[in-house]
Design a protein around this motif. Sequence first.
Motif, mmCIF file in Angstrom:
data_model
loop_
_atom_site.group_PDB
_atom_site.id
_atom_site.type_symbol
_atom_site.label_atom_id
_atom_site.label_comp_id
_atom_site.label_asym_id
_atom_site.label_seq_id
_atom_site.Cartn_x
_atom_site.Cartn_y
_atom_site.Cartn_z
ATOM 1 N N PRO A 64 4.518 4.108 85.784
ATOM 2 C CA PRO A 64 3.676 2.852 86.061
ATOM 3 C C PRO A 64 4.191 1.743 85.518
ATOM 4 C CG PRO A 64 2.972 4.586 84.389
ATOM 5 C CD PRO A 64 4.020 4.990 84.955
ATOM 6 N N ILE A 65 4.920 1.543 84.311
ATOM 7 C CA ILE A 65 5.501 0.246 84.076
ATOM 8 C C ILE A 65 6.255 -0.239 85.037
ATOM 9 C CG2 ILE A 65 6.987 -0.679 82.210
ATOM 10 C CD1 ILE A 65 6.305 1.853 80.300
ATOM 11 N N ALA A 66 7.185 0.571 85.642
ATOM 12 C CA ALA A 66 8.002 -0.123 86.863
ATOM 13 C C ALA A 66 7.339 -0.416 87.820
ATOM 14 C CB ALA A 66 9.021 1.149 87.256
ATOM 15 N N CYS A 67 6.108 0.191 88.274
ATOM 16 C CA CYS A 67 5.184 -0.124 89.428
ATOM 17 C C CYS A 67 4.683 -1.561 88.923
ATOM 18 C CB CYS A 67 4.188 0.758 89.513
ATOM 19 S SG CYS A 67 4.901 2.212 90.484
ATOM 20 N N GLU A 68 4.337 -1.666 87.655
ATOM 21 C CA GLU A 68 3.613 -2.872 87.309
ATOM 22 C C GLU A 68 4.574 -4.066 87.323
ATOM 23 O OE1 GLU A 68 1.533 -4.704 83.396
ATOM 24 O OE2 GLU A 68 1.502 -2.592 83.759
ATOM 25 N N GLN A 83 6.144 -9.925 92.458
ATOM 26 C CA GLN A 83 5.540 -10.704 93.805
ATOM 27 C C GLN A 83 4.655 -11.723 93.278
ATOM 28 O OE1 GLN A 83 7.446 -9.690 96.255
ATOM 29 N NE2 GLN A 83 7.989 -8.426 94.904
ATOM 30 N N ALA A 84 3.877 -11.663 92.345
ATOM 31 C CA ALA A 84 3.021 -12.796 91.724
ATOM 32 C C ALA A 84 3.770 -14.091 91.266
ATOM 33 C CB ALA A 84 1.867 -12.239 90.965
ATOM 34 N N LEU A 85 4.785 -13.401 90.592
ATOM 35 C CA LEU A 85 5.872 -14.400 89.977
ATOM 36 C C LEU A 85 6.344 -15.575 90.771
ATOM 37 C CD1 LEU A 85 8.478 -13.797 87.308
ATOM 38 C CD2 LEU A 85 9.234 -14.836 89.386
ATOM 39 N N VAL A 86 6.736 -14.788 92.104
ATOM 40 C CA VAL A 86 7.442 -15.572 93.053
ATOM 41 C C VAL A 86 6.581 -16.434 93.843
ATOM 42 C CG1 VAL A 86 8.415 -15.536 95.558
ATOM 43 C CG2 VAL A 86 9.311 -13.984 93.786
ATOM 44 N N ALA A 87 5.111 -16.084 94.057
ATOM 45 C CA ALA A 87 4.129 -16.749 94.609
ATOM 46 C C ALA A 87 3.609 -17.859 93.733
ATOM 47 C CB ALA A 87 2.934 -15.955 95.145
ATOM 48 N N ARG A 88 3.517 -17.791 92.543
ATOM 49 C CA ARG A 88 2.697 -18.593 91.498
ATOM 50 C C ARG A 88 3.842 -19.514 90.870
ATOM 51 N NH1 ARG A 88 -0.338 -18.083 94.608
ATOM 52 N NH2 ARG A 88 -2.264 -17.277 94.826
ATOM 53 N N LEU A 121 12.811 -13.260 86.042
ATOM 54 C CA LEU A 121 12.726 -11.937 86.138
ATOM 55 C C LEU A 121 13.159 -11.122 85.069
ATOM 56 C CD1 LEU A 121 13.045 -9.311 88.211
ATOM 57 C CD2 LEU A 121 15.262 -9.830 88.538
ATOM 58 N N THR A 122 14.077 -11.627 84.133
ATOM 59 C CA THR A 122 14.225 -10.930 83.035
ATOM 60 C C THR A 122 13.212 -10.920 81.874
ATOM 61 O OG1 THR A 122 16.623 -11.403 83.372
ATOM 62 C CG2 THR A 122 16.002 -11.008 80.931
ATOM 63 N N ARG A 123 12.696 -12.037 81.922
ATOM 64 C CA ARG A 123 11.392 -12.321 81.004
ATOM 65 C C ARG A 123 10.292 -11.304 81.432
ATOM 66 N NH1 ARG A 123 11.116 -17.180 81.533
ATOM 67 N NH2 ARG A 123 9.584 -17.375 83.275
ATOM 68 N N LEU A 124 10.153 -11.315 82.479
ATOM 69 C CA LEU A 124 8.885 -10.619 83.106
ATOM 70 C C LEU A 124 9.179 -9.068 82.737
ATOM 71 C CD1 LEU A 124 6.928 -10.872 86.259
ATOM 72 C CD2 LEU A 124 8.194 -8.676 85.899
ATOM 73 N N ALA A 125 10.291 -8.472 83.270
ATOM 74 C CA ALA A 125 10.589 -7.211 83.016
ATOM 75 C C ALA A 125 10.458 -6.793 81.393
ATOM 76 C CB ALA A 125 11.951 -6.657 83.705
ATOM 77 N N GLU A 126 11.107 -7.367 80.836
ATOM 78 C CA GLU A 126 11.270 -7.245 79.425
ATOM 79 C C GLU A 126 9.903 -7.247 78.803
ATOM 80 O OE1 GLU A 126 15.892 -8.438 78.378
ATOM 81 O OE2 GLU A 126 14.267 -9.896 77.707
ATOM 82 N N GLY A 127 9.180 -8.172 79.059
ATOM 83 C CA GLY A 127 7.695 -8.355 78.538
ATOM 84 C C GLY A 127 6.727 -7.207 79.059
ATOM 85 N N ILE A 128 6.735 -6.989 80.275
ATOM 86 C CA ILE A 128 5.750 -5.818 80.665
ATOM 87 C C ILE A 128 6.203 -4.543 80.021
ATOM 88 C CG2 ILE A 128 5.182 -4.621 82.570
ATOM 89 C CD1 ILE A 128 5.295 -6.884 84.127
ATOM 90 N N ALA A 129 7.509 -4.339 80.025
ATOM 91 C CA ALA A 129 7.789 -2.967 78.859
ATOM 92 C C ALA A 129 7.550 -2.974 77.703
ATOM 93 C CB ALA A 129 9.376 -2.972 79.494
ATOM 94 N N ALA A 130 7.802 -4.067 77.148
ATOM 95 C CA ALA A 130 7.532 -4.312 75.575
ATOM 96 C C ALA A 130 5.884 -4.038 75.509
ATOM 97 C CB ALA A 130 8.028 -5.595 75.086
ATOM 98 N N ALA A 131 5.209 -4.615 76.353
ATOM 99 C CA ALA A 131 3.668 -4.635 76.233
ATOM 100 C C ALA A 131 3.177 -3.001 76.279
ATOM 101 C CB ALA A 131 3.030 -5.246 77.324
#
Length: 405
Positions: free
Chosen positions: A218-222, A228-233, A282-292
């Motif tokens: 579920p972390i990978a899915c998040e 996709q939101a990062l790219v759009a926003r 991308l790096t910031r997003l993936a590391e941050g979600i996993a850490a959360a």
Amino acid sequence: MLHEKLLDEARALEGEIVALRRAIHAEPELGLHTPKTRDKVRAALANLPLEWSEGPSTTGVVATLKGGAGDGPCVLLRGDMDALPMPEETGLDYASTVPGTMHACGHDTHTAMLAGAVRLLCARRDSLKGEVRFMFQPGEEGFHGAKFMLEDGLLGGEGTDNKLPDAAFALHVMPNAQHGVVAGRAGALMASADQFDITVTGRGGHAAMPHSALDPVPIACEIVTALQALVARQFDAHDPVIATVARIEAGTAHNIIADFATLRGTLRTLSSRHRDKLHAALTRLAEGIAAAHGAEARVTITPGFPVTLCDPRAVDLGEAVSHDLFGPGAFRRLDQPIMGAEDFSYVLEKVPGAMFFLGVAHEGADWRSCPAIHSPRMTVDETALPKGAALLAGCAVRFLEQGWA
């Protein structure tokens, strides 16, 4: 006009151009080492007034033609030689004889058209001022062949006896574009292409007791959804960015929570500014979600080809030559870039120039429905190939005569 004669001369070479293309098509080679293709090129151009050079990193070759009318500028023409790792389903008499390998991107035609341009220019050597370098390049399909040839000094530059060319031109066929029509655009023509790998590390366990594990799925899915939101926003829609997760892997059985999950995909941008920003985001997003979630994410980005940037002067020159050769309406300015990538971009980082697209759909066919590049059913109308040879030679002649004027 000189260019009118050029097209007639190119049409007279159609048999030789097609024969070389078919010989290369039947024996496709992959990657940086394409010795059979190189040898076919050298044999087809034997006994011409050319100087040949090769480097240690690839089987790429550069043939140099020195004009007989004195010193002048130097122009580079490029054709790529490698194929794709995929089966062929065309049913052609000269279809690939190598299982799982096919010229489905048209590099066989690029090489054959460049060889035709060599013959056209050698025939008028006495009237040329300056120098033409013909770059026969392997390893375009993700292997950075142009970069290696530059580093080997085959195109000139620092550490060599030759300066870099003053201009560079290349063609790419499009089997689902109108027969004989040339297209291009100033600025970004094609995108940069980078690969990413993300490993999300959790803690494995029994699928019936997820509370005692740390499920990475579920972390990978998040991460996929948030990307996709990062790219759009976070990116300007007028400077497009594409981030595609193309593969997700985790687990070994339906009742086991995996220790880790991996995501793989591609990043495409049209500017170096957005390229750098996307890598960091991308790096910031993936590391941050996993850490959360109390997990870890390791992000690896493998740089690919840079943006293919075409010099406006080179595009203007190609348009003028197209009109001279093929008449009004033969050249079309593309409104938008193509998000595919091309390693001629390495050359265009060093040398002002342009790449053009040549429509090779079968004449009279509904070109919009023809199989595209990278299709196992891709075919080309070979009667368009003399036009490509004439266009390459015409760009060289025009630049040697007039420069960027």
